[in-house]
Design a protein around this motif. Structure first.
Motif, short mmCIF file in Angstrom:
data_model
loop_
_atom_site.label_atom_id
_atom_site.label_comp_id
_atom_site.label_asym_id
_atom_site.label_seq_id
_atom_site.Cartn_x
_atom_site.Cartn_y
_atom_site.Cartn_z
N HIS A 76 0.85 -1.18 0.00
CA HIS A 76 0.00 0.00 0.00
C HIS A 76 0.89 1.24 0.00
O HIS A 76 1.82 1.33 0.80
CB HIS A 76 -0.90 0.03 1.23
CG HIS A 76 -1.83 -1.14 1.34
ND1 HIS A 76 -2.98 -1.25 0.60
CD2 HIS A 76 -1.76 -2.25 2.12
CE1 HIS A 76 -3.59 -2.38 0.91
NE2 HIS A 76 -2.87 -3.01 1.82
N GLU A 112 -3.67 4.83 -2.90
CA GLU A 112 -5.04 4.74 -2.39
C GLU A 112 -5.49 5.91 -1.52
O GLU A 112 -6.64 6.36 -1.61
CB GLU A 112 -5.19 3.46 -1.56
CG GLU A 112 -4.81 2.19 -2.30
CD GLU A 112 -4.62 1.03 -1.34
OE1 GLU A 112 -5.60 0.28 -1.13
OE2 GLU A 112 -3.52 0.88 -0.79
N TYR A 113 -4.60 6.37 -0.65
CA TYR A 113 -4.99 7.34 0.36
C TYR A 113 -4.03 8.52 0.39
O TYR A 113 -2.87 8.40 0.01
CB TYR A 113 -5.02 6.70 1.75
CG TYR A 113 -5.97 5.52 1.86
CD1 TYR A 113 -7.33 5.72 2.03
CD2 TYR A 113 -5.49 4.21 1.82
CE1 TYR A 113 -8.21 4.64 2.13
CE2 TYR A 113 -6.36 3.13 1.93
CZ TYR A 113 -7.71 3.36 2.08
OH TYR A 113 -8.56 2.30 2.18
N TYR A 132 -7.95 11.38 3.02
CA TYR A 132 -8.86 11.14 1.90
C TYR A 132 -8.62 9.78 1.24
O TYR A 132 -7.47 9.31 1.17
CB TYR A 132 -8.68 12.21 0.83
CG TYR A 132 -9.17 13.57 1.22
CD1 TYR A 132 -10.46 13.99 0.91
CD2 TYR A 132 -8.33 14.45 1.89
CE1 TYR A 132 -10.91 15.25 1.26
CE2 TYR A 132 -8.77 15.72 2.25
CZ TYR A 132 -10.06 16.11 1.93
OH TYR A 132 -10.49 17.36 2.29
N GLU A 133 -9.70 9.20 0.75
CA GLU A 133 -9.62 8.09 -0.19
C GLU A 133 -9.55 8.72 -1.57
O GLU A 133 -10.49 9.42 -2.00
CB GLU A 133 -10.85 7.20 -0.07
CG GLU A 133 -10.84 6.01 -1.00
CD GLU A 133 -12.12 5.19 -0.85
OE1 GLU A 133 -12.02 4.02 -0.45
OE2 GLU A 133 -13.20 5.75 -1.13
N SER A 154 -9.52 7.59 -4.72
CA SER A 154 -10.36 7.12 -5.83
C SER A 154 -11.74 7.77 -5.84
O SER A 154 -12.31 8.04 -6.89
CB SER A 154 -10.51 5.60 -5.77
OG SER A 154 -11.14 5.21 -4.55
N SER A 155 -12.27 8.07 -4.66
CA SER A 155 -13.61 8.65 -4.55
C SER A 155 -13.59 10.12 -4.13
O SER A 155 -14.60 10.82 -4.25
CB SER A 155 -14.44 7.86 -3.54
OG SER A 155 -13.88 7.98 -2.23
N THR A 201 -13.39 10.97 -1.12
CA THR A 201 -14.09 11.00 0.17
C THR A 201 -13.13 11.34 1.30
O THR A 201 -12.05 10.76 1.40
CB THR A 201 -14.74 9.63 0.45
OG1 THR A 201 -15.63 9.31 -0.62
CG2 THR A 201 -15.50 9.65 1.77
N LEU A 255 -12.18 10.76 4.85
CA LEU A 255 -12.42 9.68 5.81
C LEU A 255 -12.22 10.12 7.25
O LEU A 255 -12.81 9.56 8.17
CB LEU A 255 -11.48 8.51 5.52
CG LEU A 255 -11.56 7.92 4.11
CD1 LEU A 255 -10.46 6.88 3.93
CD2 LEU A 255 -12.94 7.30 3.87
N ILE A 273 -5.11 5.22 8.86
CA ILE A 273 -5.08 4.42 7.64
C ILE A 273 -4.62 2.99 7.92
O ILE A 273 -5.20 2.02 7.40
CB ILE A 273 -4.18 5.08 6.58
CG1 ILE A 273 -4.83 6.38 6.08
CG2 ILE A 273 -3.93 4.13 5.41
CD1 ILE A 273 -3.94 7.19 5.16
N ARG A 276 -7.32 0.98 9.30
CA ARG A 276 -8.28 0.67 8.24
C ARG A 276 -7.78 -0.49 7.37
O ARG A 276 -8.57 -1.33 6.93
CB ARG A 276 -8.51 1.92 7.39
CG ARG A 276 -9.56 1.80 6.30
CD ARG A 276 -9.66 3.12 5.54
NE ARG A 276 -10.60 3.06 4.42
CZ ARG A 276 -11.88 3.34 4.50
NH1 ARG A 276 -12.39 3.72 5.65
NH2 ARG A 276 -12.65 3.26 3.42
#
Length: 279
Positions: A38, A61-62, A72-73, A75-76, A78, A80, A209, A212
């Motif tokens: 990751h 990813e983040y 933040y994520e 890809s979206s 968003t 978090l 993270i 998660r």
């Protein structure tokens, strides 16, 4: 137990002096992702100011942004996790900086705002020539920053105070340390004081993270160059400081890798790969 996550500071670490990522470093990141690791961005920048040359690498990813105040994520898009400055702390910051020769940046909802005069001439306020275009292209100019701060007093991720006067900088820093509620105070370059909620810090964003992902700090590496990376490098098992890092950052690191201009992150990732293969 191999390396399962790598957190990357950007400016002065992953990026070259011209704010670009080298081909070699990009390939090393892509290879790490291909190997199942990751890869997380960990920056003092806010979301809107992150370079696409890094965030659009497939598999990143983040993003830990605003010195850990927002996660933040990618890809979206968003958010978090967000920890904003407490309203009373913001009021105290405004009192301390009133009638003092200091420039201000504010990070609000992933967007950086700054005094218009700073955006128009960053070098006059101590920014390097390489940072000129970055600041001009990412900061949203504000005419009355104090009014803007009061308007969004309960929603601010972070405030950066900028001055070339080192005596003034240290005076303000000491006054900020006395504020109640307490603040997270750090710095990435010598003309800045970077302020956030005490629950911020790249290390706390990274801890969120990792929880998660189900990864431990002992399975994590982090790269940095500045004082705002110290806690993150201390938090993980494999803290890596580039050769151009501050003394505090180097002291927090397990290992020193070449300068950011010499693909230090790429070299470090190769070292970590060899280490993982031998674990």
């Amino acid at each position: 137990m191999g390396i399962k996550c790598i957190a990357l500071d950007l400016d002065g670490t992953t990026l070259c002096s011209d704010k670009q990522i080298s081909t070699r470093t990009k390939k090393a990141i892509e290879q790490a992702i291909e190997d199942g690791i990751h890869v997380v961005v960990a920056s003092g920048r806010c979301l809107d100011a992150l370079p696409k040359s890094v965030t659009e690498i497939s598999g990143v990813e983040y993003a830990i942004t605003s010195n850990g105040a927002a996660v933040y994520e990618l890809s979206s898009g968003t958010c978090l996790r967000r920890v904003t400055l407490e309203t009373q702390a913001v009021e105290e910051i405004l009192k301390i900086t009133e009638n003092r020769e200091i420039t201000c940046e504010v990070f609000y909802e992933g967007i950086p705002y700054a005094n218009r005069e700073y955006v128009e001439d960053p070098v006059a306020h101590g920014a390097t020539p390489y940072a000129y275009e970055y600041i001009r292209s990412t900061r949203h100019p504000i005419e009355d920053m104090r009014a803007f701060i009061r308007e969004h007093q309960s929603e601010i991720d972070g405030i950066d105070l900028i001055t070339q006067d080192q005596q003034l900088r240290m005076e303000i820093w000491k006054e900020l340390e006395k504020i109640i509620p307490p603040l997270y105070i750090t710095s990435s370059v010598v003309n800045r004081i970077e302020i956030a909620n005490t629950q911020a810090g790249k290390h706390q964003g990274l801890a969120f993270i990792l929880d998660r992902l189900g990864v431990t700090p002992e399975e994590t590496a982090a790269f940095g160059d500045a004082d705002n990376d110290v806690e993150m490098l201390s938090y993980v098992k494999y803290g890596m400081a580039v050769e151009n890092a501050t003394q505090k950052c180097k002291e927090a690191a397990m290992q020193i890798v070449p300068k950011n201009t010499e693909d230090g992150v790429a070299v470090g990732i190769e070292k970590l790969k060899n280490l993982s293969q031998n674990l």
